[in-house]
Design an enzyme around this catalytic site. Structure first.
Site, PDB file in Angstrom:
ATOM      1  N   TYR A   1      13.811   6.486  11.591  1.00 21.57           N
ATOM      2  CA  TYR A   1      12.405   6.592  11.971  1.00 21.57           C
ATOM      3  C   TYR A   1      11.480   7.105  10.871  1.00 21.57           C
ATOM      4  O   TYR A   1      10.270   6.931  10.976  1.00 21.57           O
ATOM      5  CB  TYR A   1      12.260   7.492  13.213  1.00 21.57           C
ATOM      6  CG  TYR A   1      12.862   8.869  13.081  1.00 21.57           C
ATOM      7  CD1 TYR A   1      12.173   9.907  12.459  1.00 21.57           C
ATOM      8  CD2 TYR A   1      14.136   9.136  13.597  1.00 21.57           C
ATOM      9  CE1 TYR A   1      12.733  11.170  12.343  1.00 21.57           C
ATOM     10  CE2 TYR A   1      14.694  10.395  13.491  1.00 21.57           C
ATOM     11  CZ  TYR A   1      13.992  11.410  12.866  1.00 21.57           C
ATOM     12  OH  TYR A   1      14.549  12.654  12.750  1.00 21.57           O
TER      13      TYR A   1
ATOM     14  N   ARG B   1      10.230  18.680   6.633  1.00 22.59           N
ATOM     15  CA  ARG B   1      11.622  18.779   7.069  1.00 22.59           C
ATOM     16  C   ARG B   1      12.447  17.948   6.101  1.00 22.59           C
ATOM     17  O   ARG B   1      12.319  16.726   6.036  1.00 22.59           O
ATOM     18  CB  ARG B   1      11.768  18.243   8.498  1.00 22.59           C
ATOM     19  CG  ARG B   1      13.070  18.700   9.163  1.00 22.59           C
ATOM     20  CD  ARG B   1      13.239  18.050  10.524  1.00 22.59           C
ATOM     21  NE  ARG B   1      13.681  16.672  10.395  1.00 22.59           N
ATOM     22  CZ  ARG B   1      13.486  15.730  11.314  1.00 22.59           C
ATOM     23  NH1 ARG B   1      12.840  16.010  12.419  1.00 22.59           N
ATOM     24  NH2 ARG B   1      13.940  14.509  11.132  1.00 22.59           N
TER      25      ARG B   1
ATOM     26  N   HIS C   1      16.841  16.487  11.822  1.00 22.28           N
ATOM     27  CA  HIS C   1      16.425  17.510  12.788  1.00 22.28           C
ATOM     28  C   HIS C   1      17.571  18.474  13.065  1.00 22.28           C
ATOM     29  O   HIS C   1      17.384  19.694  13.135  1.00 22.28           O
ATOM     30  CB  HIS C   1      15.977  16.848  14.089  1.00 22.28           C
ATOM     31  CG  HIS C   1      15.781  17.815  15.219  1.00 22.28           C
ATOM     32  ND1 HIS C   1      14.704  18.652  15.290  1.00 22.28           N
ATOM     33  CD2 HIS C   1      16.557  18.087  16.306  1.00 22.28           C
ATOM     34  CE1 HIS C   1      14.792  19.400  16.376  1.00 22.28           C
ATOM     35  NE2 HIS C   1      15.909  19.083  17.011  1.00 22.28           N
TER      36      HIS C   1
END
Length: 353
Positions: A273, A260, A264
């Site tokens: 994170y 990714r 998101h």
């Protein structure tokens, strides 16, 4: 998949190997794939910028998933059905859904087929058998299985493809869908785009299995893990499992391992994170750059080609967005249309601001 920070990891093929795996039309097929990836990435960049400006409410980019989505669009037939997760917009576009209509959806205009009733990136494209996704995680798996069952009952020739991420493998619908498909031997392909993050949860904290693909064996059918940044491998895999499923072998599970390369969604901050070296690892295995570098290395793509693809993509994306932003929103009275099988017997007046 090799986690190698630094320069782009080359695709491990000679031109002869690609011709053998893809077929005699390999040059045209790979150039066509690249020609779809560039506008996909251009659209992502533009829409993410517009979301930050408040011109759209939400956007979930497909960046890093392009090889999987383009290969799926190129490999499937018109009578197949696509049940997307969040990042499969390119599948619809490759299958023939107009970019101009997709842009109308993103801006929820009067020309949006869903009349502004769906979030951006949840398009409805019935004409290309692309079912609008649900934000409820994993439900598209059950929907795909139900459609595969219906096609079996009707004797229809299509295959249902359920797309989902690594996070959905922990959802109830994953177990129910795979179990039913395995028991009934249904014509359905489970396509897991494992981008290694269920929003902020890393895949190793979600499952102790060595691969997500091996979970298929518990339901009585095969599962394989494939490098989802290698377009040649992805295309070959889709063609194989689709052919086998059409021959009556039942369901298949494919885990495409990807990165990714964006948040998101437009509501996320991955710097909170993800490891500090994530971007460099992802860029080394960028599916667009890997394909571009390989095409260039064998003389199937030159600088003029690249510039033309980029120019055309920018022109088409900006044109579609400009047209959508110039289109008015849906008439408030349309709220009551496409809801009941018969129109309401009395007129309803909707107050206007």
């Amino acid at each position: 998949m090799t986690d190698v920070p630094g320069s782009t990891v080359p695709l491990p093929y000679t031109a002869q190997e690609v011709l053998r795996r893809v077929g005699p039309d390999a040059r045209e097929a790979l150039r066509s794939a690249y020609g779809w990836m560039i506008p996909g990435r251009t659209l992502d960049a533009r829409m993410q910028a517009l979301q930050l400006q408040g011109r759209v409410g939400f956007y979930g980019a497909t960046t890093g998933h392009e090889a999987v989505n383009v290969a799926a669009g190129m490999s499937t037939r018109a009578d197949d059905w696509i049940f997307p997760g969040l990042r499969e917009q390119l599948v619809a576009l490759v299958r023939g859904y107009p970019l101009s209509r997709y842009a109308q959806h993103l801006f929820a205009t009067a020309r949006d087929p869903s009349r502004g009733r769906q979030m951006p990136c949840h398009p409805t494209a019935r004409e290309v058998h692309y079912v609008s996704m649900s934000s409820v995680i994993g439900t598209q798996i059950s929907h795909a299985v139900g459609t595969a069952w219906a096609m079996r009952r009707r004797g229809a020739p299509g295959i249902a493809l359920a797309f989902f991420g690594d996070g959905a493998t922990s959802a109830n619908d994953f177990h129910a869908g795979l179990n039913f498909a395995g028991v009934a031997g249904l014509p359905v392909i489970f396509v897991c785009a494992n981008n290694q993050w269920a929003i902020s949860l890393p895949v190793e904290r979600q499952s102790a299995a060595a691969t997500l693909a091996q979970k298929a064996s518990a339901y009585g059918f095969s599962g394989i893990a494939v490098d989802g940044t290698d377009f040649v491998a992805v295309l070959d895999t889709f063609r194989t499992v689709l052919r086998e499923s059409r021959e009556g072998t039942g369901p298949h599970f494919v885990e495409f391992r990807v990165y990714r390369m964006t948040p998101h969604s437009s509501s996320d901050d991955p710097s909170r994170y993800q490891p500090t070296d994530w971007d460099s690892r992802a860029k080394a295995l960028d599916p667009v750059l890997r394909l571009e570098a390989w095409l260039s290395s064998v003389g199937w793509l030159d600088r003029d080609d690249r510039e033309e693809y980029a120019r055309r993509a920018s022109e088409n994306v900006r044109g579609a967005i400009a047209e959508a932003e110039a289109t008015p929103p849906p008439d408030p009275a349309s709220l009551f249309e496409d809801v009941y099988s018969r129109p309401l017997s009395v007129p309803v007046e909707v107050p206007r601001a």
